[in-house]
Design a protein around this motif. Structure first.
Motif, PDB file in Angstrom:
ATOM      1  N   LEU A   1       0.804  -1.225   0.000  1.00  0.00           N
ATOM      2  CA  LEU A   1       0.000   0.000   0.000  1.00  0.00           C
ATOM      3  C   LEU A   1       0.835   1.272   0.000  1.00  0.00           C
ATOM      4  O   LEU A   1       0.289   2.372  -0.147  1.00  0.00           O
ATOM      5  CB  LEU A   1      -0.949   0.003   1.209  1.00  0.00           C
ATOM      6  N   THR A   2       2.164   1.127   0.173  1.00  0.00           N
ATOM      7  CA  THR A   2       3.022   2.314   0.213  1.00  0.00           C
ATOM      8  C   THR A   2       4.202   2.254  -0.749  1.00  0.00           C
ATOM      9  O   THR A   2       4.751   3.296  -1.116  1.00  0.00           O
ATOM     10  CB  THR A   2       3.607   2.522   1.624  1.00  0.00           C
TER      11      THR A   2
ATOM     12  N   SER B   1      -1.117  10.632   4.973  1.00  0.00           N
ATOM     13  CA  SER B   1       0.093  10.151   4.303  1.00  0.00           C
ATOM     14  C   SER B   1       1.060   9.621   5.345  1.00  0.00           C
ATOM     15  O   SER B   1       0.899   9.847   6.549  1.00  0.00           O
ATOM     16  CB  SER B   1       0.762  11.275   3.504  1.00  0.00           C
TER      17      SER B   1
ATOM     18  N   ASN C   1      -4.172   5.398  -0.126  1.00  0.00           N
ATOM     19  CA  ASN C   1      -5.543   5.258  -0.620  1.00  0.00           C
ATOM     20  C   ASN C   1      -6.453   4.921   0.562  1.00  0.00           C
ATOM     21  O   ASN C   1      -6.009   4.877   1.717  1.00  0.00           O
ATOM     22  CB  ASN C   1      -5.623   4.208  -1.731  1.00  0.00           C
ATOM     23  N   LYS C   2      -7.726   4.684   0.293  1.00  0.00           N
ATOM     24  CA  LYS C   2      -8.687   4.456   1.382  1.00  0.00           C
ATOM     25  C   LYS C   2      -8.307   3.268   2.253  1.00  0.00           C
ATOM     26  O   LYS C   2      -8.406   3.312   3.484  1.00  0.00           O
ATOM     27  CB  LYS C   2     -10.098   4.252   0.798  1.00  0.00           C
ATOM     28  N   GLU C   3      -7.847   2.188   1.613  1.00  0.00           N
ATOM     29  CA  GLU C   3      -7.483   0.993   2.383  1.00  0.00           C
ATOM     30  C   GLU C   3      -6.220   1.235   3.186  1.00  0.00           C
ATOM     31  O   GLU C   3      -6.073   0.733   4.304  1.00  0.00           O
ATOM     32  CB  GLU C   3      -7.304  -0.201   1.446  1.00  0.00           C
TER      33      GLU C   3
ATOM     34  N   TYR D   1       4.099  -2.792  -6.188  1.00  0.00           N
ATOM     35  CA  TYR D   1       3.400  -1.516  -5.990  1.00  0.00           C
ATOM     36  C   TYR D   1       3.603  -0.606  -7.195  1.00  0.00           C
ATOM     37  O   TYR D   1       2.645  -0.091  -7.782  1.00  0.00           O
ATOM     38  CB  TYR D   1       3.943  -0.870  -4.719  1.00  0.00           C
TER      39      TYR D   1
END
Length: 203
Positions: free
Chosen positions: A35-36, A57, A74-76, A134
């Motif tokens: 996710l990052t 962030s 993002n949302k997750e 990613y």
């Protein structure tokens, strides 16, 4: 990595299998990486204060390039990090092992290999391949390379271009093939194409 060596990245279905197969506390670290796009060494030193509630962030203070950076979530990603820092003071680590101890150098190797085996991902990936996954998924979604470069913290956009630019043309082609209408059907005929002779290179 040599210029001729291809990067390894997981498809979206493979990432789901890997996450599901990972041990619970390691699963959080894997999701954090996906996710990052952050490196293992960057994730494992993150503290609760590194999550910015104002712009959702993550602040990377210690990076390979020596330059700090902010990674938008993002949302997750927002949901994950808010869950991870809940009840922690600002100095506490965001990611810890099952016994509460820090993730240290090479501690990720064994649980990742076990998760890959359980998820039928062969050959097993390295943790750094999650970072490649990613970036590769973003590139295939059409995210500009300058944006990917900034969020990865690359010191030079040429690095990003070398590793991920080749994924973008296939994305563009796939989108065109999926969305461009047929404009009617091409009529079938029995005419066979005449093979062209190659021209001599001699002048």
């Amino acid at each position: 990595m040599s210029p001729s060596q291809k990067i390894r990245f997981l498809s979206e279905p493979e990432t789901i299998r890997l996450i599901n197969a990972a041990e619970p506390h390691f699963r959080l670290l894997v999701r954090g990486a996906l996710l990052t796009g952050a490196r293992y060494g960057e994730l494992t030193v993150l503290r609760a204060s590194d999550y910015n509630h104002d712009n959702n962030s993550i602040f990377i203070q210690q990076s390979k390039s020596g330059k700090p950076r902010h990674i938008p979530l993002n949302k997750e990603g927002i949901k994950l990090f808010k869950q991870l820092i809940a009840g922690k003071n600002s100095a506490e680590l965001i990611f810890t092992r099952a016994n509460g101890s820090p993730w240290k150098k090479n501690f990720q190797a064994r649980p990742l290999q076990e998760a890959c085996k359980a998820a039928n991902i062969t050959p097993a990936i390295t943790f750094h391949d999650l970072r490649h996954s990613y970036a590769s998924i973003l590139a295939m979604k059409g995210v500009p390379l300058q944006v990917i470069s900034a969020v990865l913290g690359h010191s030079d956009t040429r690095i990003t271009h070398k590793h991920y630019a080749h994924l973008m043309p296939s994305y563009i082609a796939d989108v065109i093939r999926e969305h461009l209408p047929d404009f009617g059907k091409t009529e079938e005929n029995n005419i066979k194409p005449i093979p062209f002779k190659k021209l001599s290179s001699a002048s």
